[in-house]
Motif scaffolding. Sequence first.
Motif: not given
Length: 271
Positions: A63-69, A72-77, A82-83, A86-97
């Motif tokens: 899954p892409s970062i957009d899909v994981l985000n 995360s929103r739908v499942l209210q993580l 959320k971390r 993302f870890n299970l998908s071998d991706k890093k949570v993007p930094v939200e500025v």
Amino acid sequence: MSKSKELGLFLKKKRATLSPDQFGFESNKRRRVEGLKREEVADLAGVSIDWYVRIEQGQDVNPSIDVLNSLSRVLQLNNEEKRYLFNLSDKKVPVEVTNTITISDTLQKFLDNQNPNIAYVTDSKFTIIGWNKVALKVYGNYKEMNEKERNSIWRAFNDNYIKELLDNWEGHSKLRVEQLRANYSYYENDNKINEIINELNTKNSLFNKWWNNGSIMGIPEGQKLLHHPIVGNLYLSYISFKSTEIEGLNITIQMPVDDNTKNKLQQLIQD
């Protein structure tokens, strides 16, 4: 267990914790699953049902970062979940500025459920960013204040209502200044709070003295006396605790120490 299998199991368990009513889906005896259905999660997340079934089955779908985000929103993580996702998908949570902290529906419900106890939330700069009804009745209408006016330190030195409300204004204000110093690492590059600090350092000798004396204090529990203009004296005990979700966020609950104070607080929220 592989990460793909663990990811699918995690998603399955999380959707089972959500009430269909939250999302406008019917919840009746004919519903054969706990929580949301797979197709409901897929629809809410904007992905195909076939793809979502594959990910819950533990297939390698990357899954892409957009899909994981979106999931995360739908499942209210929360942040930790959320971390983990993302870890299970071998991706890093993007930094939200962002400079804006949002009070979640869950946290707001918690604050509202504290009535007639006073409950409010402050950020690392001691700006009030969340509250319940009785907090407005006791400390003033935060809804009508701008960000600067909601800052507890600025208000302590500039608002006569607060000066008259607090039985021990000097002790309260000194503590707040020292606590602000203790939180310096959170906001050292924040222009807004530094403007407040510079303003108070220039215009108020007591702030200047307390800010530069080097003391750093933090008192999570205690008691206080307020002189409310309508109901009179309010005797309160208080406790503060930090949020694990947002760095620097502090939640404070102030509770009546006697029935007389409790009755006064109940009177305020009924008016």
